[in-house]
Design an enzyme around this catalytic site. Structure first.
Site, PDB file in Angstrom:
ATOM      1  N   ARG A 293       0.839  -1.196   0.000  1.00 53.01           N
ATOM      2  CA  ARG A 293       0.000   0.000   0.000  1.00 53.01           C
ATOM      3  C   ARG A 293       0.874   1.246   0.000  1.00 53.01           C
ATOM      4  NH1 ARG A 293      -1.981   1.192   4.163  1.00 53.01           N
ATOM      5  NH2 ARG A 293      -0.810  -0.323   5.376  1.00 53.01           N
TER       6      ARG A 293
ATOM      7  N   LYS B  35      -8.360  -2.677   1.683  1.00 52.58           N
ATOM      8  CA  LYS B  35      -8.163  -1.717   2.757  1.00 52.58           C
ATOM      9  C   LYS B  35      -8.963  -0.426   2.518  1.00 52.58           C
ATOM     10  CE  LYS B  35      -5.679  -3.562   6.097  1.00 52.58           C
ATOM     11  NZ  LYS B  35      -5.082  -4.843   5.838  1.00 52.58           N
TER      12      LYS B  35
ATOM     13  N   HIS C 192      -8.798  -3.970  13.520  1.00 54.69           N
ATOM     14  CA  HIS C 192      -7.795  -4.574  12.641  1.00 54.69           C
ATOM     15  C   HIS C 192      -7.253  -5.801  13.370  1.00 54.69           C
ATOM     16  CE1 HIS C 192      -3.728  -4.319  10.371  1.00 54.69           C
ATOM     17  NE2 HIS C 192      -4.613  -4.938   9.644  1.00 54.69           N
TER      18      HIS C 192
ATOM     19  N   SER D 150       1.069  -5.087  10.521  1.00 55.07           N
ATOM     20  CA  SER D 150       1.456  -5.989   9.445  1.00 55.07           C
ATOM     21  C   SER D 150       2.687  -6.817   9.824  1.00 55.07           C
ATOM     22  CB  SER D 150       1.749  -5.167   8.192  1.00 55.07           C
ATOM     23  OG  SER D 150       1.980  -6.025   7.116  1.00 55.07           O
TER      24      SER D 150
ATOM     25  N   LYS E 161      -1.147 -11.983  12.638  1.00 55.03           N
ATOM     26  CA  LYS E 161      -2.608 -12.134  12.692  1.00 55.03           C
ATOM     27  C   LYS E 161      -3.075 -13.327  11.859  1.00 55.03           C
ATOM     28  CE  LYS E 161      -3.538  -8.012  11.141  1.00 55.03           C
ATOM     29  NZ  LYS E 161      -2.153  -7.563  11.060  1.00 55.03           N
ATOM     30  N   THR E 162      -2.629 -13.347  10.596  1.00 57.43           N
ATOM     31  CA  THR E 162      -3.085 -14.419   9.706  1.00 57.43           C
ATOM     32  C   THR E 162      -2.502 -15.764  10.147  1.00 57.43           C
ATOM     33  OG1 THR E 162      -3.316 -12.867   7.879  1.00 57.43           O
ATOM     34  CG2 THR E 162      -3.126 -15.197   7.299  1.00 57.43           C
TER      35      THR E 162
ATOM     36  N   ASP F 218      -8.274 -10.644   9.291  1.00 59.26           N
ATOM     37  CA  ASP F 218      -7.784  -9.256   9.252  1.00 59.26           C
ATOM     38  C   ASP F 218      -8.728  -8.148   9.725  1.00 59.26           C
ATOM     39  OD1 ASP F 218      -5.370  -7.793   8.454  1.00 59.26           O
ATOM     40  OD2 ASP F 218      -6.613  -6.862   6.930  1.00 59.26           O
TER      41      ASP F 218
ATOM     42  N   ARG G 134       2.512 -12.258  -1.369  1.00 53.72           N
ATOM     43  CA  ARG G 134       1.198 -12.534  -0.779  1.00 53.72           C
ATOM     44  C   ARG G 134       0.448 -13.607  -1.535  1.00 53.72           C
ATOM     45  NH1 ARG G 134      -0.853  -9.650   3.961  1.00 53.72           N
ATOM     46  NH2 ARG G 134       0.533  -7.893   4.171  1.00 53.72           N
TER      47      ARG G 134
HETATM   48  P1  ATP Z   1      -0.929  -8.236   7.616  1.00 55.30           P
HETATM   49  O1  ATP Z   1      -1.685  -7.229   8.440  1.00 55.30           O
HETATM   50  O2  ATP Z   1       0.039  -7.547   6.678  1.00 55.30           O
HETATM   51  O3  ATP Z   1      -1.819  -9.199   6.913  1.00 55.30           O
HETATM   52  P2  ATP Z   1      -0.307 -10.258   9.647  1.00 55.30           P
HETATM   53  O4  ATP Z   1      -0.374  -9.706  11.027  1.00 55.30           O
HETATM   54  O5  ATP Z   1      -1.452 -11.073   9.181  1.00 55.30           O
HETATM   55  O6  ATP Z   1       0.050  -9.063   8.617  1.00 55.30           O
HETATM   56  P3  ATP Z   1       1.234 -12.590   9.033  1.00 55.30           P
HETATM   57  O7  ATP Z   1       0.825 -12.653   7.598  1.00 55.30           O
HETATM   58  O8  ATP Z   1       0.659 -13.596   9.952  1.00 55.30           O
HETATM   59  O9  ATP Z   1       1.029 -11.122   9.588  1.00 55.30           O
HETATM   60  O10 ATP Z   1       2.817 -12.638   9.042  1.00 55.30           O
HETATM   61  C1  ATP Z   1       3.633 -13.108  10.092  1.00 55.30           C
HETATM   62  C2  ATP Z   1       4.916 -13.600   9.453  1.00 55.30           C
HETATM   63  O11 ATP Z   1       5.890 -13.856  10.433  1.00 55.30           O
HETATM   64  C3  ATP Z   1       4.686 -14.899   8.709  1.00 55.30           C
HETATM   65  O12 ATP Z   1       5.484 -14.883   7.567  1.00 55.30           O
HETATM   66  C4  ATP Z   1       5.159 -15.955   9.728  1.00 55.30           C
HETATM   67  O13 ATP Z   1       5.611 -17.129   9.116  1.00 55.30           O
HETATM   68  C5  ATP Z   1       6.309 -15.218  10.389  1.00 55.30           C
HETATM   69  N1  ATP Z   1       6.647 -15.640  11.765  1.00 55.30           N
HETATM   70  C6  ATP Z   1       7.862 -16.050  12.176  1.00 55.30           C
HETATM   71  N2  ATP Z   1       7.871 -16.333  13.484  1.00 55.30           N
HETATM   72  C7  ATP Z   1       6.627 -16.089  13.948  1.00 55.30           C
HETATM   73  C8  ATP Z   1       6.017 -16.196  15.241  1.00 55.30           C
HETATM   74  N3  ATP Z   1       6.698 -16.582  16.301  1.00 55.30           N
HETATM   75  N4  ATP Z   1       4.716 -15.866  15.348  1.00 55.30           N
HETATM   76  C9  ATP Z   1       4.021 -15.432  14.277  1.00 55.30           C
HETATM   77  N5  ATP Z   1       4.540 -15.301  13.032  1.00 55.30           N
HETATM   78  C10 ATP Z   1       5.838 -15.640  12.859  1.00 55.30           C
HETATM   79 MN    MN Z   2      -2.803 -10.855   7.578  1.00 54.07          MN
END
Ligand code: ATP
Ligand code: MN
Length: 538
Positions: free
Chosen positions: A60, A201, A221, A239, A243-244, A258, A323
């Site tokens: 973004r 978004k 969020h 980010s 979360k995911t 999300d 992604r």
């Molecule tokens: P967005 O808001 O951009 O979607 P998000 O909060 O959903 O971000 P994730 O997509 O879950 O974030 O990304 C977390 C990244 O960190 C993943 O690539 C995951 O494999 C990695 N990672 C490494 N170690 C950890 C951990 N201990 N806990 C969570 N994620 C981890």
């Molecule tokens: Mn996510």
């Protein structure tokens, strides 16, 4: 759930000012997949997923996100460098240029909606220049049935023209790309960028205004899932904090990854109909559910593949922000519809690259409010050649770029709901352990999952005061033991093996917290201020 039947309804876009367009209405996911490939705009990966490149933008562009300042927004929006005002007349002119640009073209139109709870449903029409962007809308928004499509009345419209370039001087934008929300016209106008995340978004930002202002509902969020006993958990975080990753859990039904709303009827509902996961370093072993969701119907963005179409998830030569989007039913264990009860546990996820926050800690209500307003995570930014240092990053409500109102508005609603529901709040550091970035390592996903499971099974929740150590700097309650996690991992100071360096870095972080909180001080009650770190320097 996948609709393969041909939609016979036809629509005209003349009313939008898009003249003589060849309208491709409500094409199926398969049709859009094929069309993207036949137009040379994408390739099929060996998994069956469609792989596209989003072009100049692979993320973004927050500096190019505007809100039209009008009677609805002028006294309500928190204007500034996050919510940048845009003139209504200028919007009309730019809109006319974008619709003229789309005229005579083949355009892809999709009717969909946001909000899984019917009381909040928002009908959306998405008009795209490219077929893969339209397939993204199919993946990410909720999909109306054929019956519902017969008399579908769109309320909001997303117009998405990645190939249209604005002329900043004439059009009033910052540069050639823009994402502009107009609450009177109910339009999200996106141009000059093909990054699909702008589409989802854009609607998220609209809901973050509409729900609290008109529906007395808290937009968040966060991701959400529900256990076998019907207990809901939600995970806030910026980010890349998890979360995911952490909400996708074979043992729990996914509500969404999300964007959610927390209603006054004690429910949590998903805004979306799909997931948008980061795939950097993705492995089947570590994240099997997400890995297996990458099949026909999914769209990979900006990944590198070999001749056989196998993706190299370690390759970040286009971007770190690789992604995949997929409809939520690509995940096996999901909640249908995407609605849960009041959360029993809330997790604030932070990727602390300083490596000083405990991997899990319990927050008091004051601390929860303080950390929600602060919205801390850390970014790892390159400075001089070879020197890489963490940079603290604060984003109010764990999502400031999407929040049109003043952060205290959301914080007050959340505090109220937390008190009413008696929810437990946990701070989880998914970032570094054993030292800061460059010295330590990222917390093992296996351990983070074990800590979260311990909370969800009620194990940590049943601990008494003696089972916790109050962190001398942050004041949060750090469990002394946790099933499935080595004891020493729970104490960040112990993992460093260098007390002086640990405290020095911890104070660097608390000072950053204090500096950031200054702008909220005048709005914050004594109770919230008490939730901050306990010590700032020796
Ligand atoms: P967005 O808001 O951009 O979607 P998000 O909060 O959903 O971000 P994730 O997509 O879950 O974030 O990304 C977390 C990244 O960190 C993943 O690539 C995951 O494999 C990695 N990672 C490494 N170690 C950890 C951990 N201990 N806990 C969570 N994620 C981890
Ligand atoms: Mn996510």
């Amino acid at each position: 759930m996948v609709n393969h039947t041909q939609i016979t309804k036809t629509i005209s876009l003349d009313a939008y000012g898009i003249k003589n367009a060849q309208v491709r209405y409500q094409l199926s996911s398969d049709q859009l997949h094929e069309l993207t490939i036949s137009k040379g705009q994408g390739e099929e990966a060996s998994s069956g997923a469609l792989a596209v490149k989003t072009g100049e933008f692979t993320g973004r562009s927050p500096q190019d996100r505007f809100i039209v300042k009008d009677d609805i927004t002028k006294d309500r929006v928190w204007w500034g460098n996050i919510n940048i005002p845009f003139d209504s007349e200028k919007f009309q002119k730019l809109y006319d240029k974008v619709t003229a640009y789309l005229s005579e073209k083949e355009v892809f139109v999709r009717d969909s909606y946001a909000c899984a709870d019917d009381n909040y449903r928002l009908n959306i029409r998405v008009i795209n220049e490219y077929p893969w962007s339209n397939m993204f809308a199919y993946n990410m928004f909720l999909r109306p049935t054929e019956e519902e499509l017969k008399d579908f009345t769109p309320e909001w419209t997303v117009i998405n023209a990645p190939g249209f370039m604005a002329d900043a001087e004439i059009d009033g934008t910052r540069q050639h790309n823009f994402a502009i929300l107009d609450f009177t016209r109910k339009i999200a106008l996106i141009g000059g960028t093909g990054y699909t995340g702008e589409i989802k978004k854009g609607i998220f930002s609209a809901l973050n205004f509409i729900l609290p202002v008109f529906k007395n509902t808290l937009p968040m969020h966060c991701s959400a899932n529900v256990g076998k006993d019907g207990d809901t958990a939600i995970f806030f975080g910026l980010s890349g904090t998890g979360k995911t990753t952490l909400s996708t859990d074979a043992e729990r039904s996914l509500i969404g990854d999300d964007e959610h709303g927390w209603t006054n009827e004690n429910t949590v509902f998903n805004f979306e109909g799909g997931c948008y996961a980061k795939v950097i370093n993705l492995s089947q072993e570590q994240e099997p559910e997400i890995y297996d969701a990458i099949k026909k119907g999914a769209i990979l963005e900006n990944v590198i593949m070999n001749d056989k179409g196998d993706v190299d998830f370690e390759n970040t030569s286009i971007t770190q922000n690789t992604r995949v989007s997929y409809p939520i039913h690509h995940i096996e264990n999901i909640r249908v519809p995407s609605i849960g009860k009041n959360p029993k546990n809330i997790f604030f996820l932070t990727a602390d690259a300083f490596g000083v926050l405990p991997p899990i800690s319990k927050l008091t209500p004051s601390q929860a409010a303080y950390h929600f307003i602060s919205g801390y995570t850390a970014k790892v930014a390159g400075t001089e050649a070879g020197v890489v240092e963490p940079v603290p990053s604060f984003s109010a409500c764990f999502g400031a770029p999407f929040m049109p109102l003043h952060p205290t508005k959301y914080a007050e609603m959340l505090s109220h709901k937390m008190k009413e529901s008696g929810v437990n709040v946990w701070l989880v550091n998914t970032g570094w352990t054993g030292g800061p970035y460059g010295v330590g390592t990222r917390m093992k996903l296996k351990y983070t999952r074990a800590m979260i499971n311990a909370v969800l099974n009620g194990e940590l929740g049943s601990y008494t005061y003696e089972d916790y150590h109050i962190h001398s700097v942050f004041g949060v309650a750090q469990p002394r033991t946790c099933p499935g996690v080595p004891k020493e991992v729970l104490s960040p100071r112990t993992t460093w093996g260098d007390d002086e360096a640990y405290y020095k870095t911890a104070f660097k972080l608390t000072n950053a917290f204090r500096e950031n909180f200054k702008k909220f001080e005048e709005f914050a009650s004594e109770e919230i201020r008490r939730g901050g770190p306990q010590r700032y320097s020796f």
